[in-house]
Each structure stands twice: as structure tokens, then as C-alpha cells.
Write a protein that holds these residues in place. Structure first.
Motif, PDB file in Angstrom:
ATOM      1  N   LEU A 131      33.470  42.454  40.203  1.00  0.00           N
ATOM      2  CA  LEU A 131      32.569  41.389  40.640  1.00  0.00           C
ATOM      3  C   LEU A 131      31.572  41.099  39.529  1.00  0.00           C
ATOM      4  O   LEU A 131      30.991  42.023  38.957  1.00  0.00           O
ATOM      5  CB  LEU A 131      31.823  41.803  41.911  1.00  0.00           C
ATOM      6  CG  LEU A 131      32.700  42.211  43.092  1.00  0.00           C
ATOM      7  CD1 LEU A 131      31.844  42.799  44.200  1.00  0.00           C
ATOM      8  CD2 LEU A 131      33.492  41.035  43.596  1.00  0.00           C
ATOM      9  N   ASP A 132      31.373  39.827  39.218  1.00  0.00           N
ATOM     10  CA  ASP A 132      30.420  39.424  38.186  1.00  0.00           C
ATOM     11  C   ASP A 132      29.648  38.209  38.688  1.00  0.00           C
ATOM     12  O   ASP A 132      30.101  37.063  38.526  1.00  0.00           O
ATOM     13  CB  ASP A 132      31.154  39.108  36.885  1.00  0.00           C
ATOM     14  CG  ASP A 132      30.208  38.831  35.730  1.00  0.00           C
ATOM     15  OD1 ASP A 132      28.988  38.628  35.964  1.00  0.00           O
ATOM     16  OD2 ASP A 132      30.688  38.805  34.580  1.00  0.00           O
TER      17      ASP A 132
ATOM     18  N   TRP B  60      40.443  41.267  42.125  1.00  0.00           N
ATOM     19  CA  TRP B  60      40.924  42.539  42.668  1.00  0.00           C
ATOM     20  C   TRP B  60      42.415  42.679  42.415  1.00  0.00           C
ATOM     21  O   TRP B  60      43.124  41.709  42.182  1.00  0.00           O
ATOM     22  CB  TRP B  60      40.640  42.650  44.167  1.00  0.00           C
ATOM     23  CG  TRP B  60      41.161  41.498  44.970  1.00  0.00           C
ATOM     24  CD1 TRP B  60      42.443  41.325  45.442  1.00  0.00           C
ATOM     25  CD2 TRP B  60      40.434  40.346  45.374  1.00  0.00           C
ATOM     26  NE1 TRP B  60      42.547  40.135  46.123  1.00  0.00           N
ATOM     27  CE2 TRP B  60      41.329  39.518  46.100  1.00  0.00           C
ATOM     28  CE3 TRP B  60      39.128  39.925  45.211  1.00  0.00           C
ATOM     29  CZ2 TRP B  60      40.948  38.294  46.654  1.00  0.00           C
ATOM     30  CZ3 TRP B  60      38.742  38.710  45.760  1.00  0.00           C
ATOM     31  CH2 TRP B  60      39.640  37.916  46.469  1.00  0.00           C
ATOM     32  N   SER B  61      42.856  43.920  42.450  1.00  0.00           N
ATOM     33  CA  SER B  61      44.275  44.274  42.444  1.00  0.00           C
ATOM     34  C   SER B  61      44.502  45.231  43.596  1.00  0.00           C
ATOM     35  O   SER B  61      43.755  46.196  43.760  1.00  0.00           O
ATOM     36  CB  SER B  61      44.673  44.952  41.130  1.00  0.00           C
ATOM     37  OG  SER B  61      44.618  44.041  40.063  1.00  0.00           O
TER      38      SER B  61
ATOM     39  N   THR C 202      47.240  40.666  42.597  1.00  0.00           N
ATOM     40  CA  THR C 202      46.113  40.537  41.684  1.00  0.00           C
ATOM     41  C   THR C 202      45.596  39.118  41.811  1.00  0.00           C
ATOM     42  O   THR C 202      46.381  38.164  41.732  1.00  0.00           O
ATOM     43  CB  THR C 202      46.537  40.835  40.231  1.00  0.00           C
ATOM     44  OG1 THR C 202      47.035  42.173  40.176  1.00  0.00           O
ATOM     45  CG2 THR C 202      45.373  40.703  39.281  1.00  0.00           C
ATOM     46  N   ASP C 203      44.288  38.991  42.014  1.00  0.00           N
ATOM     47  CA  ASP C 203      43.699  37.677  42.216  1.00  0.00           C
ATOM     48  C   ASP C 203      42.360  37.592  41.497  1.00  0.00           C
ATOM     49  O   ASP C 203      41.614  38.567  41.448  1.00  0.00           O
ATOM     50  CB  ASP C 203      43.497  37.431  43.719  1.00  0.00           C
ATOM     51  CG  ASP C 203      43.336  35.967  44.047  1.00  0.00           C
ATOM     52  OD1 ASP C 203      43.605  35.112  43.176  1.00  0.00           O
ATOM     53  OD2 ASP C 203      42.934  35.663  45.180  1.00  0.00           O
ATOM     54  N   VAL C 204      42.068  36.430  40.924  1.00  0.00           N
ATOM     55  CA  VAL C 204      40.791  36.151  40.273  1.00  0.00           C
ATOM     56  C   VAL C 204      40.258  34.854  40.863  1.00  0.00           C
ATOM     57  O   VAL C 204      40.981  33.853  40.916  1.00  0.00           O
ATOM     58  CB  VAL C 204      40.946  36.006  38.738  1.00  0.00           C
ATOM     59  CG1 VAL C 204      39.609  35.659  38.099  1.00  0.00           C
ATOM     60  CG2 VAL C 204      41.530  37.270  38.133  1.00  0.00           C
ATOM     61  N   ASN C 205      39.007  34.879  41.324  1.00  0.00           N
ATOM     62  CA  ASN C 205      38.378  33.703  41.921  1.00  0.00           C
ATOM     63  C   ASN C 205      37.089  33.388  41.190  1.00  0.00           C
ATOM     64  O   ASN C 205      36.293  34.288  40.932  1.00  0.00           O
ATOM     65  CB  ASN C 205      38.056  33.967  43.394  1.00  0.00           C
ATOM     66  CG  ASN C 205      39.317  34.211  44.193  1.00  0.00           C
ATOM     67  OD1 ASN C 205      40.023  33.290  44.518  1.00  0.00           O
ATOM     68  ND2 ASN C 205      39.600  35.473  44.481  1.00  0.00           N
TER      69      ASN C 205
ATOM     70  N   HIS D 181      36.311  47.981  49.143  1.00  0.00           N
ATOM     71  CA  HIS D 181      35.066  47.247  49.369  1.00  0.00           C
ATOM     72  C   HIS D 181      34.152  47.459  48.178  1.00  0.00           C
ATOM     73  O   HIS D 181      34.062  48.552  47.640  1.00  0.00           O
ATOM     74  CB  HIS D 181      34.382  47.758  50.647  1.00  0.00           C
ATOM     75  CG  HIS D 181      33.057  47.103  50.910  1.00  0.00           C
ATOM     76  ND1 HIS D 181      32.960  45.887  51.526  1.00  0.00           N
ATOM     77  CD2 HIS D 181      31.805  47.485  50.608  1.00  0.00           C
ATOM     78  CE1 HIS D 181      31.682  45.554  51.605  1.00  0.00           C
ATOM     79  NE2 HIS D 181      30.960  46.505  51.047  1.00  0.00           N
ATOM     80  N   SER D 182      33.473  46.379  47.771  1.00  0.00           N
ATOM     81  CA  SER D 182      32.512  46.498  46.684  1.00  0.00           C
ATOM     82  C   SER D 182      31.482  45.395  46.804  1.00  0.00           C
ATOM     83  O   SER D 182      31.794  44.282  47.217  1.00  0.00           O
ATOM     84  CB  SER D 182      33.228  46.395  45.332  1.00  0.00           C
ATOM     85  OG  SER D 182      32.308  46.559  44.281  1.00  0.00           O
ATOM     86  N   CYS D 183      30.250  45.728  46.428  1.00  0.00           N
ATOM     87  CA  CYS D 183      29.161  44.753  46.374  1.00  0.00           C
ATOM     88  C   CYS D 183      28.405  44.939  45.058  1.00  0.00           C
ATOM     89  O   CYS D 183      28.136  46.064  44.656  1.00  0.00           O
ATOM     90  CB  CYS D 183      28.164  44.960  47.513  1.00  0.00           C
ATOM     91  SG  CYS D 183      28.773  44.435  49.117  1.00  0.00           S
ATOM     92  N   VAL D 184      28.100  43.840  44.403  1.00  0.00           N
ATOM     93  CA  VAL D 184      27.328  43.867  43.162  1.00  0.00           C
ATOM     94  C   VAL D 184      26.325  42.734  43.218  1.00  0.00           C
ATOM     95  O   VAL D 184      26.616  41.643  43.585  1.00  0.00           O
ATOM     96  CB  VAL D 184      28.225  43.696  41.926  1.00  0.00           C
ATOM     97  CG1 VAL D 184      27.404  43.599  40.655  1.00  0.00           C
ATOM     98  CG2 VAL D 184      29.202  44.841  41.821  1.00  0.00           C
TER      99      VAL D 184
END
Length: 139
Positions: free
Chosen positions: A51-52, A60-61, A99-102, A136-139
Motif C-alpha cells: 500500500l502506498d 496484492w498477490s 496479482t493485482d495493482v490498483n 489484511h494491511s493498513c498504511v
């Protein structure tokens, strides 16, 4: 009259919570009785979550050992409050990786926080199919 109605709603809410806790206790009971902590047979696992917020990207993968429907919920925060909740999902076959990039559109105020929550289902159209946490991740 209004306070009576509010008390009645509170009692109903507490009763619903008690029933839910009881159902969870009943569900968890046999696993504990089997002699030790329960372990999940995870069919999918997130091998990478990135996450950026400054770049407005979430990626994610997810690797799966059996065919599962993987669902991603993303929460985009701007100015410290939830701005949007895009989601997506797809079937992932056993042995395959999703694998996905949004990249999310810039907001005013700017995006300052991102969260992604990944779960999988055997059958997403079955209302009794319990989702399995993938990552799960939060940044």
C-alpha cells in the motif's frame, strides 16, 4: 414513550449480541474439545500486500492451493476519514496466483491512508459459506 422505545431497542440489541456470542461459543466448542487449538486449513494466502497512499496504489498477490473466490475490500481515506470503499474479486484456481495493482483517483484532501482486507470463499453465492481471511494491511 420515547425512552421506553429506546430501552426496548437496547434490550433487543443486547439479546442479539448474546445470541451471536452463544453461537460462536457453540461453534468453537468442538474444536477445543478435540485436544488443542484449532488450526485453519487455509486454501489461500496473501504473499504480498503493498500500500502506498502517496502514490494512491494498492497491490496484492494471493496464492491458492484449491479453487476459491477471492474478494478484496479496499478503504481509501482522505483527510483522516473514509472516502471510498472500492472492492473487487475473482476466482483463483488451485496452484494459481491473483496479482493485482490498483491506482485510485486523487482526492481533495489527498489520500492519506489505505486499507485492504482479503477473504476467500468456496462458494460466494452460498449465504452460509464463511469467508476465510487471506490477508489484511493498513498504511
Amino acid at each position: 414513550m420515547r425512552s421506553f422505545i429506546n430501552r426496548k431497542r437496547t434490550v433487543r440489541t443486547l439479546a442479539a449480541v448474546a445470541m451471536a456470542v452463544g453461537a460462536l461459543s457453540i461453534t468453537a466448542g468442538p474444536a477445543a474439545a478435540a485436544g488443542g487449538p484449532a488450526t485453519l486449513d487455509t486454501a489461500c494466502v496473501a504473499t504480498d500486500i503493498s500500500l502506498d497512499p502517496a502514490a494512491r496504489t494498492a497491490s496484492w498477490s494471493v496464492d491458492c492451493t484449491s479453487r476459491r473466490y477471492v474478494h478484496a475490500d479496499v478503504t481509501v481515506f482522505a483527510g483522516g476519514v473514509a472516502h471510498s470503499s472500492p472492492s473487487e474479486g475473482q476466482w483463483v484456481n488451485g496452484g494459481d496466483t491473483w496479482t493485482d495493482v490498483n491506482v485510485y483517483p486523487q482526492t481533495t484532501p489527498a489520500i492519506d491512508h489505505l486499507c485492504v482486507h482479503l477473504v476467500s470463499f468456496v462458494n460466494p453465492s452460498d449465504p452460509f459459506d464463511q469467508p476465510e481471511l487471506v490477508g489484511h494491511s493498513c498504511v
